[in-house]
Motif scaffolding. Structure first.
Motif, short mmCIF file in Angstrom:
data_model
loop_
_atom_site.label_atom_id
_atom_site.label_comp_id
_atom_site.label_asym_id
_atom_site.label_seq_id
_atom_site.Cartn_x
_atom_site.Cartn_y
_atom_site.Cartn_z
N GLU A 129 25.57 36.75 50.64
CA GLU A 129 27.03 36.82 50.43
C GLU A 129 28.42 36.62 51.13
O GLU A 129 29.58 36.91 50.18
N CYS B 278 32.39 31.93 48.60
CA CYS B 278 33.20 32.68 47.99
C CYS B 278 33.36 32.54 46.32
O CYS B 278 32.72 31.26 45.62
N ILE B 279 34.03 33.73 45.59
CA ILE B 279 33.86 33.83 44.06
C ILE B 279 34.33 32.18 43.58
O ILE B 279 35.62 31.33 44.41
N VAL C 79 29.35 30.33 41.81
CA VAL C 79 29.17 31.76 41.68
C VAL C 79 30.17 32.34 41.33
O VAL C 79 31.41 31.75 40.87
N GLN D 97 29.67 35.63 39.85
CA GLN D 97 29.49 37.49 39.61
C GLN D 97 28.75 37.97 40.36
O GLN D 97 27.27 37.41 40.41
N TRP E 170 23.79 36.64 43.55
CA TRP E 170 24.78 36.07 42.76
C TRP E 170 24.44 35.65 41.64
O TRP E 170 23.31 34.89 41.30
N PHE F 89 32.98 36.49 48.23
CA PHE F 89 32.04 37.48 47.55
C PHE F 89 31.85 38.17 47.59
O PHE F 89 31.80 39.07 46.69
N LEU G 164 35.48 34.14 37.83
CA LEU G 164 35.34 35.05 37.93
C LEU G 164 34.55 35.11 36.86
O LEU G 164 35.24 34.88 35.41
#
Length: 214
Positions: free
Chosen positions: A97, A101-102, A115, A117, A146, A173, A199
């Motif tokens: 994690e 990054c998102i 990725v 959530q 994730w 993230f 997201l």
């Protein structure tokens, strides 16, 4: 360390735990290439589609390195704390994690995924381990794994490299995991998450509401 797909797993819905709850938690390793569509891996099933599955929970990835940490913390469950023990589709080495990054876009085999959530555990985690404390331990650990959404369908196989193709957002993230698990978010973070298309929509909608009424 380079990212690498260690194993691919799919599961059918079967009874889980003493209550025999229908669940796709327990998965079997596939050694041959597996086809992946927008809704996940071919042959993978979810029992309750109201909370599992769908485009923003199509594929669940988990860091291979976490299992040694789990075994050191909860040795009484060491026999279950092995790759696949968290019910993941993809066990991935070389990333966790803190490295993500998102919105990170990965290429695995011929599949392109994003990725979107973290996982929030339900009671089935407790049922699998026979331990009512496991969901809370999972949340407190930050080792959520994730979910990927699928941007381009294709096939993948254990042993494939995992390549970072794009990083459209710089939001860590691991910070999202902390916020989802109860850490206070700043006004700037809430505003940023509320307008982040990468997201998962269910989380983004929640941040939109928070941003509106803060």
């Amino acid at each position: 360390m380079a990212m690498r797909l260690e194993a691919v797993r799919v599961g059918r819905v079967t009874p889980l735990g003493p209550e025999q709850v229908p669940s796709g938690y327990v998965k079997q390793t596939r050694v041959e290439p597996v086809t992946v569509s927008a809704l996940g891996l071919m042959g993978d099933e979810q029992a309750d589609l109201s909370v599992h599955g769908g485009p923003d929970k199509a594929v669940y990835g988990y860091a291979a390195s976490h299992y040694a940490t789990w075994r050191s913390e909860i040795p009484e469950h060491a026999n279950l704390l092995v790759p696949g023990g968290m019910g993941e589709n993809l066990t991935i080495a070389g990333v966790d994690e803190a490295d993500l990054c998102i919105g990170d876009v990965h290429r695995i085999g011929t599949v392109t995924v994003q990725v979107c959530q973290p996982r929030q555990p339900c009671f089935k985690l407790a049922a699998y381990f026979g331990d009512a404390k496991m969901p809370r331990a999972f949340l407190r650990s930050g080792r959520s794994g994730w979910y990927y959404r699928v941007l381009e369908a294709g096939t993948l196989c254990g042993g494939d490299d995992v390549q970072l193709l794009d990083r459209p957002q710089a939001f860590p993230f691991a910070r999202l995991v902390a916020i989802v698990n109860g850490a206070a978010a700043t006004a700037a973070e809430i505003a940023e998450l509320a307008r982040m298309p990468e997201l998962a929509s269910s989380l983004r909608d929640g941040f939109v509401t928070l941003n509106r009424y803060r």
